[in-house]
Design a protein around this motif. Sequence first.
Motif, PDB file in Angstrom:
ATOM      1  N   ARG A 132       0.837  -1.181   0.000  1.00 40.10           N
ATOM      2  CA  ARG A 132       0.000   0.000   0.000  1.00 40.10           C
ATOM      3  C   ARG A 132       0.884   1.247   0.000  1.00 40.10           C
ATOM      4  NH1 ARG A 132      -4.685  -1.046  -1.789  1.00 40.10           N
ATOM      5  NH2 ARG A 132      -5.448   0.856  -0.803  1.00 40.10           N
ATOM      6  N   TYR A 133       0.252   2.415  -0.115  1.00 38.80           N
ATOM      7  CA  TYR A 133       1.012   3.656  -0.210  1.00 38.80           C
ATOM      8  C   TYR A 133       1.895   3.891   1.019  1.00 38.80           C
ATOM      9  CZ  TYR A 133       2.303   8.511  -0.193  1.00 38.80           C
ATOM     10  OH  TYR A 133       3.044   9.666  -0.119  1.00 38.80           O
ATOM     11  N   ALA A 134       1.381   3.591   2.219  1.00 38.74           N
ATOM     12  CA  ALA A 134       2.138   3.874   3.443  1.00 38.74           C
ATOM     13  C   ALA A 134       3.469   3.131   3.461  1.00 38.74           C
ATOM     14  CB  ALA A 134       1.306   3.502   4.674  1.00 38.74           C
ATOM     15  N   VAL A 135       3.454   1.877   3.012  1.00 40.89           N
ATOM     16  CA  VAL A 135       4.692   1.092   2.970  1.00 40.89           C
ATOM     17  C   VAL A 135       5.634   1.652   1.907  1.00 40.89           C
ATOM     18  CG1 VAL A 135       5.670  -1.208   2.566  1.00 40.89           C
ATOM     19  CG2 VAL A 135       3.484  -0.962   3.772  1.00 40.89           C
ATOM     20  N   PHE A 136       5.080   1.962   0.750  1.00 41.10           N
ATOM     21  CA  PHE A 136       5.870   2.557  -0.340  1.00 41.10           C
ATOM     22  C   PHE A 136       6.548   3.849   0.125  1.00 41.10           C
ATOM     23  CE2 PHE A 136       5.209   6.085  -3.416  1.00 41.10           C
ATOM     24  CZ  PHE A 136       6.270   5.823  -4.271  1.00 41.10           C
ATOM     25  N   GLU A 137       5.817   4.673   0.869  1.00 40.76           N
ATOM     26  CA  GLU A 137       6.374   5.934   1.356  1.00 40.76           C
ATOM     27  C   GLU A 137       7.529   5.693   2.320  1.00 40.76           C
ATOM     28  OE1 GLU A 137       3.853   9.597   2.399  1.00 40.76           O
ATOM     29  OE2 GLU A 137       4.473   8.810   4.353  1.00 40.76           O
ATOM     30  N   LYS A 138       7.403   4.715   3.181  1.00 41.44           N
ATOM     31  CA  LYS A 138       8.477   4.403   4.142  1.00 41.44           C
ATOM     32  C   LYS A 138       9.723   3.891   3.425  1.00 41.44           C
ATOM     33  CE  LYS A 138       5.684   3.419   8.257  1.00 41.44           C
ATOM     34  NZ  LYS A 138       4.407   3.916   7.747  1.00 41.44           N
ATOM     35  N   ILE A 139       9.538   3.049   2.420  1.00 48.33           N
ATOM     36  CA  ILE A 139      10.684   2.547   1.648  1.00 48.33           C
ATOM     37  C   ILE A 139      11.393   3.705   0.957  1.00 48.33           C
ATOM     38  CG2 ILE A 139      11.383   1.118  -0.319  1.00 48.33           C
ATOM     39  CD1 ILE A 139       8.994  -0.720   0.391  1.00 48.33           C
ATOM     40  N   THR A 140      10.596   4.613   0.383  1.00 46.12           N
ATOM     41  CA  THR A 140      11.182   5.784  -0.278  1.00 46.12           C
ATOM     42  C   THR A 140      11.958   6.633   0.709  1.00 46.12           C
ATOM     43  OG1 THR A 140       9.340   5.811  -1.847  1.00 46.12           O
ATOM     44  CG2 THR A 140      10.668   7.803  -1.696  1.00 46.12           C
ATOM     45  N   ALA A 141      11.417   6.799   1.920  1.00 50.19           N
ATOM     46  CA  ALA A 141      12.104   7.599   2.935  1.00 50.19           C
ATOM     47  C   ALA A 141      13.467   7.018   3.283  1.00 50.19           C
ATOM     48  CB  ALA A 141      11.229   7.707   4.184  1.00 50.19           C
TER      49      ALA A 141
END
Length: 426
Positions: free
Chosen positions: A145-154
């Motif tokens: 989901r988006y939340a996981v994708f955002e954390k990986i990007t961070a």
Amino acid sequence: MSKDATEQTQLESPKKWKVIGPGLVVAATGVGAADMVATLAAGSRYGYTLLWAVVLGVILKIVLVEGAGRFTLATGKTIFEGWRSLGRWPVWYFGPYIMIWGFVYGASAMSSTALPLAALFPAVPLWAFAVATGIAGFLLVWFNRYAVFEKITAVLVGLMFLTIVSLAFLATPNIPEMAAGLIPRLPEGSVLYTLALAGGVGGTITLAAYGYWLREKGWTKPGWMRVMRLDNTMAYVMTGIFVISMLIVGAEVVRAAGVAIGAGDKGLLDLTDVLVAEYGDFVGKAFLVGFFAAAFSSVIGVWNGVSLMFADFWANMRGKGSEHPDAKLNGKYFRFYVLWLTFPPMLLLLLDQPIGLVLAYGVLGALFMPFLAITLLPLLNMARYGVPKEWRNRLHTNIALAVTAVLFVWLGVYQLVDAIRKAIGG
């Protein structure tokens, strides 16, 4: 007090500002290997003389992305819905563009991400890493989901930022020369580099994906406007620091070594050789890790953000609208485009990008950024497109968007001519 007003008051609390995220994603995705090479080459050729262009570019990107985000929050519509309301021409442009761009970019992004890995592990062929990174990006986006994708990007942003900024400190920047570089000047032969720094670094189709990431984050109403603006500004300030750090490395390390940086992504491997000679193997390998983080953040950012744009585009073309499940993350149109970005482009790793496709990509790709800047002007100024008066452009915003449009058209013409020249000469 209205619901939106209450929400606005709550969001002004500093605790709410801890939810910063989509801006970091769009900024990180926009900075790829080609941007790093352009900045490095500018620093090695002109020192800090073009530093002002980097600062100008950061300001223009803040204005452009803020405009895309403001349209989404103020109207509740996606940017594609806005484009469609302008008439048929944006649809006829965007449809072919997103398909051709995705096909060629997929191969380019996989190759860029594979380069530092192949340098770290030379026993493994480049194509194997290219395929592996494409599949890794596919899996991370397909199953999360988006939340996981955002954390990986961070995490990836942290790696690239720490590596490159640390390298800039190690290079010991010349502060007086940097200060002088804030005064606008154009050395002989520097026009293309100036345009690239001001208009190209950190700027891709993913700027238009910002509104889609806002929706995935849950920022969907005007009450989030203040937080969105802070999110966007902080993200591009970080991008500016990153780009300035690359300029420092070019000015202090590459120029001092007297080495010519190669064109394309392989120029970063040339820098690795210089760093190893100057500072040792550890620093050279650390840079390759930062190089990988920058390139792979672009992979997963495009795989996620541009797939959301395609899903919205195709759902609207099918008459389903932007709120239909097929237009959302992990809907069937989203998944189709993730597949399109990953597997067909692997053929280009074998075919070495046929000349006609490269030319078509250059024609369409070079003119996307002015398309975004130009379309935002009517969308954010005229009542007929749904933006309430309080959220429409002010005079200074219109001036900044107009300057951005002119700059991107100028840069687009340069890129277009260069693509044609390379295609004919290649």
